[in-house]
Design an enzyme around this catalytic site. Sequence first.
Site, mmCIF file in Angstrom:
data_model
loop_
_atom_site.group_PDB
_atom_site.id
_atom_site.type_symbol
_atom_site.label_atom_id
_atom_site.label_comp_id
_atom_site.label_asym_id
_atom_site.label_seq_id
_atom_site.Cartn_x
_atom_site.Cartn_y
_atom_site.Cartn_z
ATOM 1 C CE1 TYR A 1 -24.279 7.480 -8.278
ATOM 2 C CE2 TYR A 1 -22.267 6.789 -9.406
ATOM 3 C CZ TYR A 1 -23.589 7.181 -9.446
ATOM 4 O OH TYR A 1 -24.236 7.268 -10.655
ATOM 5 C CE LYS B 1 -4.489 0.884 0.402
ATOM 6 N NZ LYS B 1 -5.522 -0.104 0.064
ATOM 7 N N GLY C 1 -18.415 8.238 -2.337
ATOM 8 C CA GLY C 1 -17.366 8.300 -3.354
ATOM 9 C C GLY C 1 -17.594 7.159 -4.341
HETATM 10 N N1 GLU Z 1 -7.316 0.197 -3.068
HETATM 11 C C1 GLU Z 1 -8.116 -0.961 -3.299
HETATM 12 C C2 GLU Z 1 -8.142 -1.847 -2.069
HETATM 13 O O1 GLU Z 1 -7.945 -1.383 -0.958
HETATM 14 C C3 GLU Z 1 -7.716 -1.697 -4.558
HETATM 15 C C4 GLU Z 1 -6.318 -2.208 -4.582
HETATM 16 C C5 GLU Z 1 -5.894 -2.739 -5.954
HETATM 17 O O2 GLU Z 1 -6.704 -2.750 -6.868
HETATM 18 O O3 GLU Z 1 -4.737 -3.129 -6.061
HETATM 19 O O4 GLU Z 1 -8.448 -3.000 -2.134
#
Ligand code: GLU
Length: 408
Positions: free
Chosen positions: A221, A103, A217
């Site tokens: 939505y 992340k 968001g």
């Molecule tokens: N940010 C999204 C999540 O927390 C997607 C992560 C991704 O597609 O790699 O799962």
Amino acid sequence: MTNLFIEAQEKISFACEKLGIPKDASEVLKHPMREVQVKIPVKMDSGEVKLFTGYRVQHNNFRGPHKGGIRYHQQVNFDEVRALATWMSIKCAVVGLPLGGGKGGIVVNPKELSELELERLSRGFIRKIYDVIGPDKDVPAPDVNTNSKIMDWMVDEYSALVGRKELAVITGKSVGNGGSLGRDTATARGAQFCLHQYSSLKGMDLTQSSLAIEGFGNAGYNFAKLLSGEGVKVVAVSDSRGAVFNAEGLDVEDLMKWKQQTKSVKDYPKAQNIAMSELYSTDCDILALAALENSIHAENYGNVKAKVIVELANGPVTADADNAFFNKGVTVIPDILANAGGVTVSYFEWLQNKDNEYWSKEKVDEELSKVMKESYNKVVEVSEQHNVSLRLAAYILAVKRIYDAWKD
Ligand code: GLU
């Protein structure tokens, strides 16, 4: 405030104990493999150079390349990104993807930047982290306050740095630039499929049900839109600026038009304003949480009236609230399952980029539905086997899969 990273580590320890995984191995599974902090100088429109802080945490890659979004928010901090990276490892394993967890985040309120400043910041972040990411190493994607336009800039910057067009380095791109059809609605769709499984197992009639949703968001939505399309009554909606309620139901499209004009759902003429905290105590069957972490905690879980809580955001229900819901018989469909549709379609996008073969929207939805249904049923099975919540069951399932893939 609860430290979500420590909570995530505690759940990995719990799963390891249940599975009989030795303590030294559990330590490895609990800690990120690499943590990067960078300073990004950005030339603002005024000519002044401002320094921003960014993070990329790579939690685990035993099952495949690190995978996970990049968020832009003023409250981003190292421990939050560590927690989010850990959840990605767990999430990818829960839905059986050959991917690990990672992340990223930048400490910024993007609403205060111009479009050009945002582009310079996004490209600047990639210049700082490009050597630790890559299509087979670590594949970023959108998260809170980031979108396909930002992903396109990032791919472009990465491609310029490595000297070749490299679409598979980032997912969640625009469709014209190698993005997948159905990626924008994937998180909401995945949660919808989970709710279908829940309602069919519990004999709940969705057309007679009502929904309150925190966050309007992309995920919130689309979830409201999909569910209202199948007869669920959406009675309350909130965003970062306010909340509205109408016992007769809200017209989701019309409410979105209002939000686009005024920047908030607040003061929507066909509903009454309520306090944001009142949204959680709305009289409804389904409570969907699609904003940020720590929404429902020890002090406010007692107000919740819904029978089922769907976590579209990451980490909105804290561990103590989660345990209390389990003891009360309220089902929480946890983030690491409920919102896994996003990363699942990200994986499909990555495959399409690698094969240079693009799928129809129908194929994306069909494959996503298969993954979500199977994963939901598997998590329910493990929860019954161990008599634990769906969240702990998901951890047990995922930790076993990650441990089994360990080749050291
Ligand atoms: N940010 C999204 C999540 O927390 C997607 C992560 C991704 O597609 O790699 O799962």
